[in-house]
Enzyme design. Structure first.
Site, PDB file in Angstrom:
ATOM      1  N   ILE A 120       0.877  -1.162   0.000  1.00  0.00           N
ATOM      2  CA  ILE A 120       0.000   0.000   0.000  1.00  0.00           C
ATOM      3  C   ILE A 120       0.918   1.216   0.000  1.00  0.00           C
ATOM      4  O   ILE A 120       1.845   1.305   0.803  1.00  0.00           O
ATOM      5  CB  ILE A 120      -0.952  -0.027   1.211  1.00  0.00           C
ATOM      6  CG1 ILE A 120      -1.929   1.152   1.175  1.00  0.00           C
ATOM      7  CG2 ILE A 120      -0.203  -0.068   2.533  1.00  0.00           C
ATOM      8  CD1 ILE A 120      -3.047   1.044   2.223  1.00  0.00           C
ATOM      9  N   SER A 121       0.717   2.127  -0.929  1.00  0.00           N
ATOM     10  CA  SER A 121       1.664   3.215  -1.153  1.00  0.00           C
ATOM     11  C   SER A 121       1.722   4.192   0.021  1.00  0.00           C
ATOM     12  O   SER A 121       0.788   4.299   0.821  1.00  0.00           O
ATOM     13  CB  SER A 121       1.291   3.991  -2.420  1.00  0.00           C
ATOM     14  OG  SER A 121       1.403   3.185  -3.561  1.00  0.00           O
ATOM     15  N   GLN A 122       2.826   4.903   0.095  1.00  0.00           N
ATOM     16  CA  GLN A 122       2.996   5.986   1.062  1.00  0.00           C
ATOM     17  C   GLN A 122       1.827   6.962   0.930  1.00  0.00           C
ATOM     18  O   GLN A 122       1.443   7.338  -0.183  1.00  0.00           O
ATOM     19  CB  GLN A 122       4.318   6.698   0.767  1.00  0.00           C
ATOM     20  CG  GLN A 122       4.580   7.931   1.598  1.00  0.00           C
ATOM     21  CD  GLN A 122       5.810   8.688   1.100  1.00  0.00           C
ATOM     22  OE1 GLN A 122       6.463   8.265   0.146  1.00  0.00           O
ATOM     23  NE2 GLN A 122       6.120   9.793   1.736  1.00  0.00           N
TER      24      GLN A 122
END
Length: 245
Positions: A93-95
């Protein structure tokens, strides 16, 4: 029997108290995450976030979306830190800042239909759902597609449709699209996605080789057969997964 009932009631009370205790903590950490994103954007160069920075619409969507519910551990401390995290199956899950930035660059409006390629946990789709009329999202990993569908349904994101499959070819029946967000890296922008993008629409994706630094790229369709492309910032995303068929 009475003892069993009393124990069951006691367990329910404990669970309810823990949930009540956790939620304010999540609220505080979510608010802190939004402020961290705002500060990060303020420090970023104008070429990355634009002269106006991140819009309040995008920041509000980040603040309304319960990121911890889209993560396996559902840990507030992990979910709201401004860094990427694993969601299993070799995916992340991206920053939060990158999620906000990609959403901002896509220029999503309330009447828009948006395509996301790479559903993952469903978090980016949920952010887009707060901003758009309709979100169509494609995930190639069955376990992630199933989990994301379940989470989005439980949280009443009724304007999101999840499809299991290879996102390279897009989703013609759901389009055309006002914006497209691709959450995995590929060496070039897939031509089918450009075809399904409306004139005036934007596609945002990391472009570059797998397991190296890529360029977060914005492609704007200025005419049926014409686009403009600009690189925004170096990023590092998981590789775009294709179907073996």
């Amino acid at each position: 029997m009475i003892m069993k009932i009393l124990l069951l009631v006691l367990c329910m009370v404990v669970v309810a108290r823990e949930a009540t205790a956790q939620e304010p903590q999540c609220d505080r950490e979510r608010a802190a995450m939004v402020e961290a994103i705002r500060a990060y954007a303020h420090r970023s160069h104008a070429s990355v976030v634009g002269q106006q920075g991140l819009s309040e619409r995008v920041l509000e969507a980040m603040g309304r979306t319960k990121r911890h519910l889209f993560m396996p551990e559902r840990s507030c401390s992990i979910a709201y830190a401004n860094r990427p995290a694993s969601i299993g199956h070799g995916q992340t899950i991206s920053q939060p800042f990158i999620v906000a930035l990609m959403t901002e660059l896509a220029g999503v409006a309330p009447d828009h239909v948006v395509l996301e390629v790479g559903t993952g946990s469903g978090y980016q789709a949920a952010i887009l759902a707060h901003l758009a009329r309709k979100v169509c999202t494609i995930e190639i990993i069955p376990q992630l597609a199933e989990a994301a569908t379940k989470t989005l349904k439980e949280l009443a994101y009724d304007n999101v449709s999840v499809r299991l499959g290879d996102g390279y070819a897009g989703w013609p029946d759901c389009g055309p699209f006002d914006a497209i967000v691709v959450t995995a890296a590929l060496g070039q922008v897939p031509a089918p996605l450009i075809e399904q993008l409306k004139v005036g629409g934007r596609l945002v994706m990391p472009v570059g080789a797998a397991y190296t630094s890529q360029q977060l790229t914005v492609v704007e369709k200025t005419a049926p057969d014409k686009t403009t492309t600009r690189a925004v910032a170096p990023v590092r995303f998981v590789p775009f997964t294709r179907s073996k068929d």
